[in-house]
Design an enzyme around this catalytic site. Structure first.
Site, PDB file in Angstrom:
ATOM      1  N   ASP A  29       0.833  -1.211   0.000  1.00 33.22           N
ATOM      2  CA  ASP A  29       0.000   0.000   0.000  1.00 33.22           C
ATOM      3  C   ASP A  29       0.868   1.262   0.000  1.00 33.22           C
ATOM      4  O   ASP A  29       1.967   1.256   0.535  1.00 33.22           O
ATOM      5  CB  ASP A  29      -0.903  -0.030   1.245  1.00 33.22           C
ATOM      6  CG  ASP A  29      -2.056   0.945   1.120  1.00 33.22           C
ATOM      7  OD1 ASP A  29      -2.310   1.438   0.001  1.00 33.22           O
ATOM      8  OD2 ASP A  29      -2.708   1.224   2.140  1.00 33.22           O
ATOM      9  N   ASN A  72     -10.502  -2.661  -6.304  1.00 36.10           N
ATOM     10  CA  ASN A  72      -9.706  -1.748  -7.137  1.00 36.10           C
ATOM     11  C   ASN A  72     -10.322  -1.516  -8.524  1.00 36.10           C
ATOM     12  O   ASN A  72      -9.989  -0.541  -9.195  1.00 36.10           O
ATOM     13  CB  ASN A  72      -8.267  -2.259  -7.302  1.00 36.10           C
ATOM     14  CG  ASN A  72      -7.412  -2.094  -6.066  1.00 36.10           C
ATOM     15  OD1 ASN A  72      -6.456  -2.840  -5.860  1.00 36.10           O
ATOM     16  ND2 ASN A  72      -7.729  -1.128  -5.211  1.00 36.10           N
TER      17      ASN A  72
HETATM   18  C1  FPP Z   1      -1.837   0.265  -3.340  1.00 39.65           C
HETATM   19  O1  FPP Z   1      -1.398   1.579  -3.424  1.00 39.65           O
HETATM   20  C2  FPP Z   1      -1.342  -0.484  -4.444  1.00 39.65           C
HETATM   21  C3  FPP Z   1      -2.095  -0.999  -5.445  1.00 39.65           C
HETATM   22  C4  FPP Z   1      -3.550  -0.848  -5.521  1.00 39.65           C
HETATM   23  C5  FPP Z   1      -1.495  -1.728  -6.550  1.00 39.65           C
HETATM   24  C6  FPP Z   1      -0.254  -2.492  -6.211  1.00 39.65           C
HETATM   25  C7  FPP Z   1       0.430  -2.718  -7.464  1.00 39.65           C
HETATM   26  C8  FPP Z   1       1.758  -2.709  -7.659  1.00 39.65           C
HETATM   27  C9  FPP Z   1       2.763  -2.579  -6.587  1.00 39.65           C
HETATM   28  C10 FPP Z   1       2.299  -2.853  -9.012  1.00 39.65           C
HETATM   29  C11 FPP Z   1       1.831  -4.050  -9.765  1.00 39.65           C
HETATM   30  C12 FPP Z   1       2.140  -5.308  -9.076  1.00 39.65           C
HETATM   31  C13 FPP Z   1       2.781  -6.373  -9.564  1.00 39.65           C
HETATM   32  C14 FPP Z   1       2.871  -7.606  -8.779  1.00 39.65           C
HETATM   33  C15 FPP Z   1       3.423  -6.365 -10.876  1.00 39.65           C
HETATM   34  P1  FPP Z   1      -2.487   2.727  -3.547  1.00 39.65           P
HETATM   35  O2  FPP Z   1      -2.591   3.082  -4.984  1.00 39.65           O
HETATM   36  O3  FPP Z   1      -3.749   2.310  -2.896  1.00 39.65           O
HETATM   37  O4  FPP Z   1      -1.786   3.867  -2.741  1.00 39.65           O
HETATM   38  P2  FPP Z   1      -2.495   5.004  -1.875  1.00 39.65           P
HETATM   39  O5  FPP Z   1      -3.247   4.298  -0.777  1.00 39.65           O
HETATM   40  O6  FPP Z   1      -1.336   5.794  -1.349  1.00 39.65           O
HETATM   41  O7  FPP Z   1      -3.358   5.776  -2.809  1.00 39.65           O
END
Ligand code: FPP
Length: 264
Positions: A33, A81
């Site tokens: 996250d 998501n």
């Molecule tokens: C949460 O951060 C992260 C995600 C929803 C996506 C996670 C994806 C990756 C790390 C890249 C793709 C993964 C792989 C395995 C190739 P957020 O966007 O919710 O952050 P925030 O809470 O700060 O807005």
């Protein structure tokens, strides 16, 4: 060392020496996250945060493989998501596909089996095709299993398991009395992988966000304020060291646990 460009720092070597190889978590699960906040803090587009997040994924996969962790589950995309703006969903899908295409050879070289859990039918065709291609290509690999949770939601998974059990009972394949927690686990998308020993959540949020709710029943939780794109192999080792200080009692008393260890 698996990648020449990623030299293990002295700090990481020193930390690594403090890890007890006999008490490694067999299965680590991570809620990655904070990509969006990382980007916002740097006045960048959220997608840049996800891109940087992929570099952290590579480092953590590599570190787990080197340390001898058997299973690593990464929460890459939740069923919730899909509600994000289409531009972000599309970018994440594109990043995921590129990651799979780029990482295939590295996974094979390091004998890492790829697996995926979640409502995979909802993924775009191109992503699903690439995903199953890499899953098939790495199926024989036995050094570590990397499980990507994609379009994953724990409530979806539990309801799906309950429905399948109901169907099997109705079809006479199983009797009601046979449904134990162990049997139930066998109907989850994670079967036959053992439950996580350690759950890491980055960015300091204190919630499970519909991730492995059943499987985390006795898992040790480790929450760090570090945002996922800043999460390094040193942070991973810190989490493992913290885990190794804990006493896992599974509902028993401390004395009972000491007796069990003495008998081993
Ligand atoms: C949460 O951060 C992260 C995600 C929803 C996506 C996670 C994806 C990756 C790390 C890249 C793709 C993964 C792989 C395995 C190739 P957020 O966007 O919710 O952050 P925030 O809470 O700060 O807005």
């Amino acid at each position: 060392m698996m990648r020449e460009d990623n030299k293990k720092s002295l700090a990481s070597q020193e930390l690594l020496e403090r890890v007890d190889p006999a008490k490694l978590p067999r299965h680590i699960a991570i809620i990655m996250d904070g990509n969006g906040r990382w980007a916002k803090n740097k006045l960048l587009n959220r997608i840049k945060g996800h891109e940087k997040g992929i570099d952290a994924v590579r480092d953590v996969v590599e570190a787990c493989r080197e340390m001898g962790i058997q299973y690593l589950t990464l929460y890459a995309f939740s069923v919730e998501n899909w509600r994000r703006p289409a531009s972000e969903v599309n970018a994440l899908m594109q990043l995921l596909r590129n990651y799979l295409l780029k990482e295939r050879d590295n996974l094979l070289k390091n004998e890492i089996r790829l697996s995926a859990i979640g409502d995979l039918d909802r993924l775009p065709e191109s992503v699903r095709k690439t995903l199953f291609q890499v899953i098939g290509d790495t199926a024989h690999c036995e050094k570590m299993t990397l499980i990507l949770a994609l379009s994953y939601g724990s409530r979806w998974e539990i309801v799906r398991a309950a429905l399948r059990i109901a169907r099997d009972i109705a079809a006479g394949k199983m009797r009601e009395e046979e449904v134990t927690p162990e049997v139930f686990s066998g109907y989850l998308t994670t079967a036959p992988v053992p439950d996580p020993d350690l759950l890491i959540r980055t960015s300091g949020e204190l919630r499970l966000s519909n991730f492995l709710l059943w499987q985390l029943a006795y898992t040790e939780l480790y929450i760090t304020p570090t945002l996922w794109p800043d999460f390094t192999r040193e942070d991973l080792i810190e989490a493992i060291l913290d885990y190794q200080k804990r006493e896992r009692r599974f509902g028993m008393t401390s004395d009972q646990i000491s007796e069990l260890h003495a008998k081993r």
